[in-house]
Design an enzyme around this catalytic site. Structure first.
Site, mmCIF file in Angstrom:
data_model
loop_
_atom_site.group_PDB
_atom_site.id
_atom_site.type_symbol
_atom_site.label_atom_id
_atom_site.label_comp_id
_atom_site.label_asym_id
_atom_site.label_seq_id
_atom_site.Cartn_x
_atom_site.Cartn_y
_atom_site.Cartn_z
ATOM 1 N N CYS A 115 0.904 -1.156 0.000
ATOM 2 C CA CYS A 115 0.000 0.000 0.000
ATOM 3 C C CYS A 115 0.934 1.194 0.000
ATOM 4 C CB CYS A 115 -0.904 0.030 1.230
ATOM 5 S SG CYS A 115 -1.866 1.566 1.283
ATOM 6 N N CYS A 118 -0.502 4.224 2.438
ATOM 7 C CA CYS A 118 -0.441 4.077 3.899
ATOM 8 C C CYS A 118 -0.137 2.626 4.237
ATOM 9 C CB CYS A 118 -1.714 4.582 4.552
ATOM 10 S SG CYS A 118 -3.242 4.067 3.741
ATOM 11 N N SER A 119 -1.105 1.863 4.678
ATOM 12 C CA SER A 119 -0.793 0.479 5.066
ATOM 13 C C SER A 119 -2.003 -0.439 4.910
ATOM 14 C CB SER A 119 -0.278 0.452 6.499
ATOM 15 O OG SER A 119 -1.246 1.044 7.341
ATOM 16 N N CYS A 120 -2.854 -0.184 3.893
ATOM 17 C CA CYS A 120 -4.050 -1.013 3.692
ATOM 18 C C CYS A 120 -3.635 -2.475 3.532
ATOM 19 C CB CYS A 120 -4.814 -0.546 2.461
ATOM 20 S SG CYS A 120 -5.387 1.152 2.654
HETATM 21 FE FE FE Z 1 -3.248 2.046 2.998
#
Ligand code: FE
Length: 214
Positions: A115, A118-120
């Site tokens: 991602c 961000c950090s999906c």
């Molecule tokens: Fe994300």
């Protein structure tokens, strides 16, 4: 007499800072303290929730899905067509997969998920995401130099193997279907699920090791 070494001072400064919790971690801690203090949630509930994601959900749910795809071609077809719908067949408790796409590794393709924003992450089937997945270095580098990043994980696909990078969003997350290892014919779904690793389902591991598990 000791002299001032600006390089050593900068290094010491960076070292000190690296031991402070990150700003989001501090913010989460403050929020956690507030909701507990106001009686909105019990500390025990938070611990149970974290425990469930760490031990029960991830990455075991994902591994079960992969094992089913290996033994049942019809399920694999459904998984590739609409992963979120196919995973509902497992009736996982509290499952909220949202939009999920399965991408399959083959002899000529290695998929890897990131991602960049961000950090999906498909946490409802893979549990907690690894620290490296959230790091700025991984997120920025894997799209620019996926082979170099894979090499750091010990994965060095031949030149003729295409490396595909999938960028997750809040609306669309990915799970990699690793290749089923040879010498696993006749294995039960449970035995197969036991060899599927979290990293293989993110794509930072290509070869699964069936030794000593059957
Ligand atoms: Fe994300």
């Amino acid at each position: 007499m000791s002299t001032f070494d600006p390089k050593a001072a900068a290094k010491a400064h960076q070292h000190l800072h690296s031991h402070l919790p990150s700003e989001p971690a501090l913010r989460v801690k403050s929020l956690e303290s507030l909701v507990i203090e106001r009686g909105l949630i019990a500390a025990e509930t938070i611990d149970n929730w974290v425990e469930a994601y760490r031990e029960e959900i991830g990455p075991k749910r994902g591994a079960k899905v992969i094992a089913r795809a290996w033994v049942d071609p019809d399920f694999k077809a459904r998984l590739l067509a609409n992963a979120a719908a196919a995973i509902k067949e497992f009736k996982f408790e509290g499952n909220a997969t949202g939009h999920l796409q399965a991408v399959e590794n083959t002899e000529t393709v290695q998929n890897i998920v990131v991602c960049t924003l961000c950090s999906c992450y498909p946490f409802s089937i893979l549990g907690m995401s690894p620290v490296w997945y959230k790091s700025a270095a991984y997120r920025s580098r894997v799209v620019r130099e996926p082979r170099a990043v894979l090499a750091e994980f010990g994965v060095t696909p031949d030149e003729e193997i295409a490396v595909k990078v999938w960028d997750s969003t809040a609306e669309l997350r990915f799970i990699v279907i690793p290749q089923r290892p040879a010498d696993t014919e006749g294995w039960s779904e449970d035995a197969l699920a036991a060899i599927v690793t979290r990293n293989a389902m993110i794509g930072s591991q290509r070869v699964l090791d069936p030794r000593g598990v059957a």
